[in-house]
Structure formats: C-alpha cells, structure tokens
Design an enzyme around this catalytic site. Structure first.
Site, PDB file in Angstrom:
ATOM      1  N   MET A  15      -3.921  -6.558  -7.164  1.00  0.00           N
ATOM      2  CA  MET A  15      -3.376  -7.597  -8.033  1.00  0.00           C
ATOM      3  C   MET A  15      -4.438  -8.621  -8.426  1.00  0.00           C
ATOM      4  O   MET A  15      -4.313  -9.821  -8.175  1.00  0.00           O
ATOM      5  CB  MET A  15      -2.188  -8.275  -7.335  1.00  0.00           C
ATOM      6  N   HIS A  62       0.837   1.246 -13.045  1.00  0.00           N
ATOM      7  CA  HIS A  62       1.546   0.027 -13.442  1.00  0.00           C
ATOM      8  C   HIS A  62       3.046   0.319 -13.482  1.00  0.00           C
ATOM      9  O   HIS A  62       3.464   1.368 -13.997  1.00  0.00           O
ATOM     10  CB  HIS A  62       1.061  -0.433 -14.822  1.00  0.00           C
ATOM     11  N   GLY A  96       0.780  -1.236   0.000  1.00  0.00           N
ATOM     12  CA  GLY A  96       0.000   0.000   0.000  1.00  0.00           C
ATOM     13  C   GLY A  96       0.808   1.280   0.000  1.00  0.00           C
ATOM     14  O   GLY A  96       0.308   2.335   0.426  1.00  0.00           O
ATOM     15  N   ASP A  98      -3.663  -4.035 -18.292  1.00  0.00           N
ATOM     16  CA  ASP A  98      -2.584  -3.045 -18.336  1.00  0.00           C
ATOM     17  C   ASP A  98      -2.561  -2.291 -19.661  1.00  0.00           C
ATOM     18  O   ASP A  98      -1.505  -2.134 -20.316  1.00  0.00           O
ATOM     19  CB  ASP A  98      -1.230  -3.712 -18.049  1.00  0.00           C
ATOM     20  N   ASN A 128      -5.451   3.022 -12.943  1.00  0.00           N
ATOM     21  CA  ASN A 128      -4.453   2.065 -12.448  1.00  0.00           C
ATOM     22  C   ASN A 128      -3.060   2.674 -12.534  1.00  0.00           C
ATOM     23  O   ASN A 128      -2.799   3.530 -13.385  1.00  0.00           O
ATOM     24  CB  ASN A 128      -4.488   0.792 -13.311  1.00  0.00           C
ATOM     25  N   GLN A 155       9.086   7.200  -8.281  1.00  0.00           N
ATOM     26  CA  GLN A 155       8.352   7.971  -9.295  1.00  0.00           C
ATOM     27  C   GLN A 155       6.850   7.684  -9.244  1.00  0.00           C
ATOM     28  O   GLN A 155       6.036   8.574  -9.480  1.00  0.00           O
ATOM     29  CB  GLN A 155       8.908   7.676 -10.686  1.00  0.00           C
ATOM     30  N   GLU A 156       6.497   6.438  -8.949  1.00  0.00           N
ATOM     31  CA  GLU A 156       5.068   6.116  -8.795  1.00  0.00           C
ATOM     32  C   GLU A 156       4.445   7.032  -7.749  1.00  0.00           C
ATOM     33  O   GLU A 156       3.331   7.542  -7.914  1.00  0.00           O
ATOM     34  CB  GLU A 156       4.891   4.656  -8.371  1.00  0.00           C
ATOM     35  N   ASN A 187       1.661   3.109  -2.560  1.00  0.00           N
ATOM     36  CA  ASN A 187       1.012   4.108  -3.421  1.00  0.00           C
ATOM     37  C   ASN A 187      -0.213   4.708  -2.737  1.00  0.00           C
ATOM     38  O   ASN A 187      -0.476   5.912  -2.864  1.00  0.00           O
ATOM     39  CB  ASN A 187       0.633   3.492  -4.767  1.00  0.00           C
TER      40      ASN A 187
HETATM   41  C1  GAR Z   1       3.358  -0.974  -7.373  1.00  0.00           C
HETATM   42  O1  GAR Z   1       4.650  -1.012  -7.918  1.00  0.00           O
HETATM   43  C2  GAR Z   1       2.323  -0.941  -8.474  1.00  0.00           C
HETATM   44  O2  GAR Z   1       2.722  -0.173  -9.592  1.00  0.00           O
HETATM   45  C3  GAR Z   1       2.201  -2.391  -8.811  1.00  0.00           C
HETATM   46  O3  GAR Z   1       2.233  -3.054  -7.595  1.00  0.00           O
HETATM   47  C4  GAR Z   1       3.025  -2.302  -6.682  1.00  0.00           C
HETATM   48  C5  GAR Z   1       2.215  -2.080  -5.435  1.00  0.00           C
HETATM   49  O4  GAR Z   1       2.992  -1.457  -4.444  1.00  0.00           O
HETATM   50  N1  GAR Z   1       1.005  -2.663  -9.547  1.00  0.00           N
HETATM   51  C6  GAR Z   1       0.923  -3.594 -10.487  1.00  0.00           C
HETATM   52  O5  GAR Z   1       1.841  -4.315 -10.793  1.00  0.00           O
HETATM   53  C7  GAR Z   1      -0.431  -3.682 -11.174  1.00  0.00           C
HETATM   54  N2  GAR Z   1      -0.305  -4.348 -12.434  1.00  0.00           N
HETATM   55  P1  GAR Z   1       2.287  -0.727  -3.233  1.00  0.00           P
HETATM   56  O6  GAR Z   1       1.314  -1.747  -2.621  1.00  0.00           O
HETATM   57  O7  GAR Z   1       3.412  -0.419  -2.292  1.00  0.00           O
HETATM   58  O8  GAR Z   1       1.590   0.485  -3.755  1.00  0.00           O
END
Ligand code: GAR
Length: 214
Positions: free
Chosen positions: A90, A109, A12, A145, A107, A173-174, A14
C-alpha cells in the site's frame, strides 16, 4: 526457473496464495524474498515460518518517497528477481521505481480496472450500485492502478452485500487469478502489444481472460 520477490504491507493473503501455488507445484517460480514497508505486517511472520527470506524497509525512516523507493529497489535488486509482485503493497510508487522494474512489476487490485482505482474499492462499488465487481492483475505503470491488464475475475454484487461480504467474494478470486497470472509470466506466455496483453497460447488465454467461474 524464474525468481520472484513479493511486496506486502499487511495480512498477506495473496502472498499466501502464491506460496501455496508454488508448494503445490502449480506455479513454477522460486520465491526469493518477501519484503514489507511495515515491520508489523502479519504476512512477514508467516512467510518466514514457511522458510522464505523476509526484509523490512520502513518508509517512515526516509525523508522522501524517492529515497524510500531507492532503498527498496536496492533491497529488491539484491535478490535479482525476474518478477516483482505487489500483493497488498500500500504505497504509491515513484516514476523512477516503476521505470526501474518496467515490464516485470505486477500488481493485484481489488476492482475491475479502470473502475475504482485507489482505496475503498468495495465501499465505492456498493455506493455506485454496480452489479458486477472483481479484481485485476496488471503490469504496473507510473499512473496509479493503471497498466496493461493481464487477467480479471468478476463476481456478482448481491442484494444485502456489505463491504465485508463483497471484499471476501472478491478476495477468493484474487487468490485464484494472481497465481494464474504469475504462471503465465513465468512461462513467458504474455506479450504487451499497444498496451494490451496477449497470451501466447490463444485458446488458454481466451479461456482464462474471461473471468473464472465464481
Ligand atoms: C488485496 O485485496 C489487494 O487486492 C489489495 O489489498 C489487499 C491485500 O490483501 N491491494 C490494493 O488495494 C492495492 N491497490 P492481502 O494482504 O491479504 O493480500
């Protein structure tokens, strides 16, 4: 003010970046709830600690993808969100679910789509020897995606990188671009034309649609 529901499956981080931006006053939305398909997602506890409503819809309790998606959609709808944000959620979503939230399902990615959809994006980027990698925030369409791209951030792939170091560089960066994209959505600055996302304020959009500095 627009309201959002955030869907997570794990850590979590993000979600955190979004909650931090709301708390800092740079993201003008109300966080209605954080939902997870896993009761043990660490992000749930921290969302609750920050006073956000949390719900679990465990996919293992349903006989089919469609049944799970219908239950999940029902819980999301109960919060009447303007935007539904997938943040490390996921699960592959059924067409019906995606159609139900069309135009307000977003989303993030961990690759520069359309390169590397699916799983293990950092490992695959290293295996391919790409020199530039990154992340993408996009509207969700029924194709996995895939969908109109709101913003991307690029990072270099450095000699000596491994999966963990590259993932960390992308993740930083996310955490920058997801709150930015959601702010544009909350301010109703984005329009999709012929599958491409246009920003209502071209000068800002042009600046930000080029990846932020590393
Ligand atoms: C993140 O890197 C996100 O971009 C990826 O899962 C991770 C979750 O991290 N999402 C995917 O791969 C979706 N296809 P987080 O739980 O720390 O946000």
């Amino acid at each position: 003010m627009k309201s959002i529901v955030i869907l997570i499956s794990g850590r979590g981080s993000n979600m955190h970046s979004l909650l931090d931006a709301v708390a800092a006053g740079s993201l003008p939305v109300r966080v209605a709830a954080v939902l997870s398909n896993r009761g043990d997602a660490p992000g749930l506890e921290t969302a609750a600690a920050r006073g956000v409503a949390t719900r679990v819809v465990d996919h293992r309790a349903f006989a089919s993808r469609e049944a799970f998606d219908a239950a999940l959609a029902g819980v999301i709808d109960s919060f009447v969100p303007d935007l539904v944000l997938l943040a490390g959620f996921m699960r592959i979503l059924s067409d019906g679910f995606v159609q139900h939230f069309a135009g307000r399902l977003i989303n993030i990615h961990p690759s520069l789509l359309p390169s590397f959809p699916g799983l293990h994006t950092h490992r695959r980027a290293l295996a391919e020897g790409v020199r530039v990698h990154g992340c993408t925030v996009h509207f969700v369409t029924p194709t996995l995606d895939h969908g109109p791209i709101i913003v991307q951030a690029a990072v270099p792939v450095l000699d000596g990188d491994d999966e963990a170091s590259l993932a960390a560089r992308v993740l930083a960066q996310e955490h920058r671009v997801y709150p930015l994209a959601v702010r544009w959505l909350a301010e109703e600055r984005l329009h999709v034309v012929d599958g491409r996302v246009l920003c209502a304020l071209p000068q800002d959009g042009a600046t930000a649609l080029i990846s932020p500095p590393a």
